[in-house]
Design a protein around this motif. Structure first.
Motif, short mmCIF file in Angstrom:
data_model
loop_
_atom_site.label_atom_id
_atom_site.label_comp_id
_atom_site.label_asym_id
_atom_site.label_seq_id
_atom_site.Cartn_x
_atom_site.Cartn_y
_atom_site.Cartn_z
N ALA A 23 133.38 -114.73 16.16
CA ALA A 23 133.09 -116.05 16.74
C ALA A 23 131.74 -116.04 17.47
N LEU A 24 131.45 -114.99 18.20
CA LEU A 24 130.17 -114.89 18.91
C LEU A 24 129.02 -114.83 17.91
N ASN A 25 129.18 -114.01 16.87
CA ASN A 25 128.14 -113.92 15.83
C ASN A 25 127.89 -115.29 15.19
N LYS A 26 128.97 -115.99 14.85
CA LYS A 26 128.85 -117.31 14.22
C LYS A 26 128.14 -118.30 15.13
N ALA A 27 128.40 -118.20 16.44
CA ALA A 27 127.80 -119.12 17.42
C ALA A 27 126.40 -118.69 17.84
N GLY A 28 125.96 -117.52 17.38
CA GLY A 28 124.63 -117.02 17.74
C GLY A 28 124.56 -116.52 19.18
N ILE A 29 125.69 -116.05 19.70
CA ILE A 29 125.73 -115.53 21.07
C ILE A 29 125.67 -114.00 21.00
N ALA A 30 124.69 -113.43 21.66
CA ALA A 30 124.51 -111.98 21.66
C ALA A 30 125.56 -111.32 22.54
N PHE A 31 125.84 -110.06 22.25
CA PHE A 31 126.83 -109.32 23.07
C PHE A 31 126.52 -107.84 23.03
N ASP A 32 126.99 -107.17 24.08
CA ASP A 32 127.00 -105.71 24.14
C ASP A 32 128.44 -105.28 24.23
N ILE A 33 128.76 -104.16 23.63
CA ILE A 33 130.10 -103.59 23.75
C ILE A 33 130.01 -102.42 24.72
N ALA A 34 130.90 -102.46 25.73
CA ALA A 34 130.90 -101.44 26.77
C ALA A 34 132.29 -100.81 26.88
N SER A 35 132.32 -99.58 27.34
CA SER A 35 133.59 -98.89 27.58
C SER A 35 133.40 -97.95 28.77
N THR A 36 134.40 -97.15 29.01
CA THR A 36 134.33 -96.20 30.12
C THR A 36 133.21 -95.18 29.90
N ARG A 37 132.83 -95.03 28.63
CA ARG A 37 131.73 -94.14 28.26
C ARG A 37 131.09 -94.68 26.99
N PRO A 38 129.80 -94.47 26.78
CA PRO A 38 129.21 -94.91 25.52
C PRO A 38 129.68 -94.02 24.38
N GLY A 39 129.62 -94.55 23.17
CA GLY A 39 129.99 -93.76 22.00
C GLY A 39 131.07 -94.44 21.18
N THR A 40 131.63 -93.69 20.24
CA THR A 40 132.62 -94.23 19.32
C THR A 40 133.95 -94.49 20.03
N CYS A 41 134.48 -95.68 19.81
CA CYS A 41 135.80 -96.07 20.34
C CYS A 41 136.69 -96.34 19.13
N THR A 42 137.98 -96.01 19.25
CA THR A 42 138.91 -96.13 18.15
C THR A 42 140.01 -97.13 18.47
N GLY A 43 140.25 -98.03 17.54
CA GLY A 43 141.29 -99.04 17.72
C GLY A 43 142.67 -98.54 17.35
#
Length: 174
Positions: A23-43
């Motif tokens: 939805a953010l991509n479609k609306a042209g809204i930029a984003f950063d993904i953050a977590s407790t640490r940078p790097g690969t996160c697994t769903g």
């Protein structure tokens, strides 16, 4: 316009991340993904995504909103994250959009920003108890909006949640 999406380093709910990202991509809204640490996160469903920054690296002045993704890893890794709680407080106190889905609304309750606000959460006894401790007014709807705070109750509400977030962010500029 830019938002930050907070996820657990493991066991975030894949579709709860995928819907807002789309939805953010479609609306042209930029984003950063953050977590407790940078790097690969697994769903929980096996998806992988790179968190480009850690919560420590977030300068909230550079963002228009905070979106916190749920999943079982949220309870394990994010509920007690003091920095994420402080970020939620800052975003709320400065009138920015704060959104949380599934088990993530508990973070907003712990931040004290759901006191006497309508909200929803994934229906687990622990999550409901934490929401009540935070004095949230629980509403039995998939998505609830109250004072620029958007909460949703789980993966089946992910698309409606994402649409509500984009609308709330867009309303800011009209």
């Amino acid at each position: 316009m830019k938002v930050v999406i907070a996820i657990a380093p493991e066991k975030y709910r894949d579709e709860e991340l995928a819907a807002p990202v789309a939805a953010l991509n479609k609306a042209g809204i930029a984003f950063d993904i953050a977590s407790t640490r940078p790097g690969t996160c697994t769903g929980m469903l096996g998806g992988k995504i790179i968190a480009g920054i850690s919560f420590d690296d977030i300068d909230p002045k550079n963002y228009n909103g905070l979106i916190i993704i749920g999943g079982s890893g949220c309870q394990e890794h994010l509920w007690e994250d003091d920095l994420l709680v402080r970020l939620a407080i800052y975003f709320h106190e400065t009138g920015k959009v704060v959104a949380a889905i599934c088990l993530a609304p508990v973070i907003l309750a712990k931040a004290g920003i759901l006191k006497q606000k309508k909200a929803t959460v994934y229906d687990s006894s622990t999550a409901v108890l934490e929401m009540k401790k935070g004095k949230a007014i629980l509403v039995g709807k998939p998505v609830v909006i109250d004072s620029r705070i958007i909460t949703a109750n789980g993966p089946f509400a992910a698309k409606e949640f994402a649409a509500a977030v984009v609308k709330e962010l867009s309303d800011e500029f009209w």
